[in-house]
Design a protein around this motif. Sequence first.
Motif, PDB file in Angstrom:
ATOM      1  N   LEU A  68      -3.634   6.740  11.611  1.00  0.00           N
ATOM      2  CA  LEU A  68      -4.730   5.859  10.844  1.00  0.00           C
ATOM      3  C   LEU A  68      -5.509   6.914   9.148  1.00  0.00           C
ATOM      4  O   LEU A  68      -5.698   6.062   8.815  1.00  0.00           O
ATOM      5  CB  LEU A  68      -6.036   5.454  11.808  1.00  0.00           C
ATOM      6  N   ASP A  69      -5.107   7.824   8.815  1.00  0.00           N
ATOM      7  CA  ASP A  69      -5.294   8.393   8.431  1.00  0.00           C
ATOM      8  C   ASP A  69      -5.330   8.059   7.081  1.00  0.00           C
ATOM      9  O   ASP A  69      -5.637   7.987   5.934  1.00  0.00           O
ATOM     10  CB  ASP A  69      -5.651  10.210   8.469  1.00  0.00           C
ATOM     11  N   GLU A  70      -3.370   8.189   7.079  1.00  0.00           N
ATOM     12  CA  GLU A  70      -2.549   8.036   6.676  1.00  0.00           C
ATOM     13  C   GLU A  70      -2.714   6.199   5.879  1.00  0.00           C
ATOM     14  O   GLU A  70      -2.788   5.955   4.817  1.00  0.00           O
ATOM     15  CB  GLU A  70      -1.221   8.057   7.363  1.00  0.00           C
ATOM     16  N   VAL A  71      -3.151   5.219   6.830  1.00  0.00           N
ATOM     17  CA  VAL A  71      -3.457   3.938   6.630  1.00  0.00           C
ATOM     18  C   VAL A  71      -4.548   3.833   5.632  1.00  0.00           C
ATOM     19  O   VAL A  71      -4.518   3.165   4.586  1.00  0.00           O
ATOM     20  CB  VAL A  71      -3.417   3.518   8.030  1.00  0.00           C
ATOM     21  N   ARG A  72      -5.312   5.209   5.966  1.00  0.00           N
ATOM     22  CA  ARG A  72      -6.664   4.791   5.384  1.00  0.00           C
ATOM     23  C   ARG A  72      -6.833   4.958   3.847  1.00  0.00           C
ATOM     24  O   ARG A  72      -7.314   4.566   2.741  1.00  0.00           O
ATOM     25  CB  ARG A  72      -7.752   5.114   6.062  1.00  0.00           C
ATOM     26  N   ASP A  73      -5.697   6.132   3.732  1.00  0.00           N
ATOM     27  CA  ASP A  73      -5.717   7.105   2.441  1.00  0.00           C
ATOM     28  C   ASP A  73      -4.639   5.851   1.835  1.00  0.00           C
ATOM     29  O   ASP A  73      -5.139   5.338   0.415  1.00  0.00           O
ATOM     30  CB  ASP A  73      -4.741   7.882   2.775  1.00  0.00           C
ATOM     31  N   ALA A  74      -4.152   5.621   2.380  1.00  0.00           N
ATOM     32  CA  ALA A  74      -3.362   4.073   1.547  1.00  0.00           C
ATOM     33  C   ALA A  74      -3.516   3.244   0.760  1.00  0.00           C
ATOM     34  O   ALA A  74      -3.508   2.041   0.007  1.00  0.00           O
ATOM     35  CB  ALA A  74      -1.270   3.792   2.338  1.00  0.00           C
ATOM     36  N   MET A  75      -4.257   2.473   1.668  1.00  0.00           N
ATOM     37  CA  MET A  75      -5.780   1.474   1.780  1.00  0.00           C
ATOM     38  C   MET A  75      -7.099   1.395   0.816  1.00  0.00           C
ATOM     39  O   MET A  75      -7.861   0.638   0.196  1.00  0.00           O
ATOM     40  CB  MET A  75      -5.835   0.095   2.744  1.00  0.00           C
ATOM     41  N   GLY A  76      -6.452   3.056   0.734  1.00  0.00           N
ATOM     42  CA  GLY A  76      -7.432   3.303   0.319  1.00  0.00           C
ATOM     43  C   GLY A  76      -9.270   3.311   1.034  1.00  0.00           C
ATOM     44  O   GLY A  76     -10.572   2.886   0.300  1.00  0.00           O
ATOM     45  N   THR A  77      -9.970   3.553   2.413  1.00  0.00           N
ATOM     46  CA  THR A  77     -10.351   2.823   2.789  1.00  0.00           C
ATOM     47  C   THR A  77     -11.117   3.947   3.820  1.00  0.00           C
ATOM     48  O   THR A  77     -11.542   3.765   4.325  1.00  0.00           O
ATOM     49  CB  THR A  77     -10.149   1.616   3.973  1.00  0.00           C
ATOM     50  N   ARG A  78     -11.039   5.003   2.931  1.00  0.00           N
ATOM     51  CA  ARG A  78     -11.141   5.976   3.327  1.00  0.00           C
ATOM     52  C   ARG A  78     -12.682   6.514   2.806  1.00  0.00           C
ATOM     53  O   ARG A  78     -12.592   7.445   1.755  1.00  0.00           O
ATOM     54  CB  ARG A  78     -10.704   7.633   3.689  1.00  0.00           C
ATOM     55  N   TYR A 112       0.833  -1.375   0.249  1.00  0.00           N
ATOM     56  CA  TYR A 112      -0.141   0.398   0.165  1.00  0.00           C
ATOM     57  C   TYR A 112       0.984   1.306  -0.199  1.00  0.00           C
ATOM     58  O   TYR A 112       1.246   2.154   0.852  1.00  0.00           O
ATOM     59  CB  TYR A 112      -0.961  -0.092   1.117  1.00  0.00           C
ATOM     60  N   PRO A 113       1.577   2.076  -1.141  1.00  0.00           N
ATOM     61  CA  PRO A 113       2.024   3.016  -0.990  1.00  0.00           C
ATOM     62  C   PRO A 113       1.385   4.415  -0.909  1.00  0.00           C
ATOM     63  O   PRO A 113       0.362   4.585  -1.425  1.00  0.00           O
ATOM     64  CB  PRO A 113       2.557   2.594  -2.312  1.00  0.00           C
ATOM     65  N   GLY A 114       1.575   4.628  -0.119  1.00  0.00           N
ATOM     66  CA  GLY A 114       1.115   6.566   0.179  1.00  0.00           C
ATOM     67  C   GLY A 114       0.683   6.726  -1.637  1.00  0.00           C
ATOM     68  O   GLY A 114       0.834   6.127  -2.023  1.00  0.00           O
ATOM     69  N   PRO A 115      -0.242   7.789  -1.015  1.00  0.00           N
ATOM     70  CA  PRO A 115      -0.431   8.491  -2.229  1.00  0.00           C
ATOM     71  C   PRO A 115       0.267   9.101  -2.848  1.00  0.00           C
ATOM     72  O   PRO A 115       0.431   9.659  -4.459  1.00  0.00           O
ATOM     73  CB  PRO A 115      -1.554   9.723  -1.089  1.00  0.00           C
ATOM     74  N   GLY A 116       2.174   9.739  -2.306  1.00  0.00           N
ATOM     75  CA  GLY A 116       2.379  10.237  -3.486  1.00  0.00           C
ATOM     76  C   GLY A 116       3.524   9.076  -3.354  1.00  0.00           C
ATOM     77  O   GLY A 116       4.783   9.325  -4.103  1.00  0.00           O
TER      78      GLY A 116
END
Length: 401
Positions: A390-400, A240-244
């Motif tokens: 946790l917000d970063e993790v959600r962004d990376a996993m696409g679960t926000r 799960y690479p981050g958005p960037g």
Amino acid sequence: MTSTLTGPSAAAAEAHPPAACPAGAGPAGAGTADGPPGGGAEPALSATVGGSLAAALRRSAEIEGQIGRNPRQFRILTGDRPTGDLHLGHYFGTLRNRVRLQDAGAELFVLVADYQALTDRDADGALGDRVLGLVLDYLAAGIDPARSVIFAHSAVPELNQLLLPFLSLVTTAELGRNPTVKDEIAHSGRASVSGLMFTYPVHQAADILFCKGNLVPVGQDQLPHLEVTRLVARRFNDRYPGPGGGAVFPEPDALLSGAPLLLGTDGGKMSKSRGNAIALRATADETARLIRGASTDAIRRVSYDPAARPEVSSLVLLAALCLDRDPVAVAAEIGDGGAALLKRTVTEAVNERLAPFRARRAELAADLGYPRQVLRDGGGRARELAAATLDEVRDAMGTRY
Ligand code: ATP
Ligand code: MG
């Protein structure tokens, strides 16, 4: 458990961990080709789990150099189970390092691992008292809540939520062959093993990664767990690479002290739960009684030879650590004085070394409102960080959503 007592040139005990020691972490069954769940060709747990203590000590020596140059690059996360009073193994294995790093300017997070106490026992009425006792030990040892965060992981829901995605990144086979978990099961005295016992190393990954800790001062028994954390971080970042496209988590390093495995009065690892520990808060008389009962061997002349004479060498090392001296020199000085003189020397050295800690702890124990407040404040600061991660993790996993 077969323990390898490892000793430093004591004068250099912490600032410069020894460059090499005999391996002693025990077999891990490493080498089973057991890749990450969901496929991928990445190797499983790395060599440290297989007992490469020497490699971990070399790495710690390198990190000491980096600490000397710039301590502020480190965010430290480390902690303890509230299963009893902290002991000399904690003090020389990790606690002293924590205080040293805090005082050098590193960011320090200290965790009371209250859920982890449930791996091999039930929560009973005494858990709360043990948690407060642990905080008193921290404060008396010099951890300063104005500069460092002391918190209980049960108070940080966002941290605990990380456990679920992290569990999906490891296999049951990897969990089952962790040598420290195997040792703890062997000593637990329980007929059955809880699921938490097998999964707590992944929970520890959440403890370390929620605040993006990059350095973890620990004893030798924690090396396999650090490898689990590194593995979880690596697999999460790959999957799960981050958005960037950047890595969400660092791969933290273990920092071993010069006493990565202090032995208890029975010759096994000194542990809160094994009835073989000298508690930091023990009285001078209790300390004398415990040391009088410590195992030695049949050879009169005292020497420092951890591989051949673990029990005697453990006592010599303890005196040396307390006196900031070289264990070989301490042993030579005692020489034909035998076990009686050795035990007297250790008792005096321990009692003298711990006297300021004990006085401070007794003062702090007069007002339990203070450690409670420390935990509440620390829990609040930890939650803010955990929510952001946790917000970063959600962004990376696409679960926000
Ligand atoms: P328990 O018996 O309840 O597991 P413990 O004495 O093993 O208690 P932990 O809370 O499990 O203590 O460990 C806290 C930290 O102290 C860890 O970093 C661990 O590696 C370190 N530590 C524990 N025992 C020793 C020891 N004998 N020598 C050096 N470090 C130790
Ligand atoms: Mg333990």
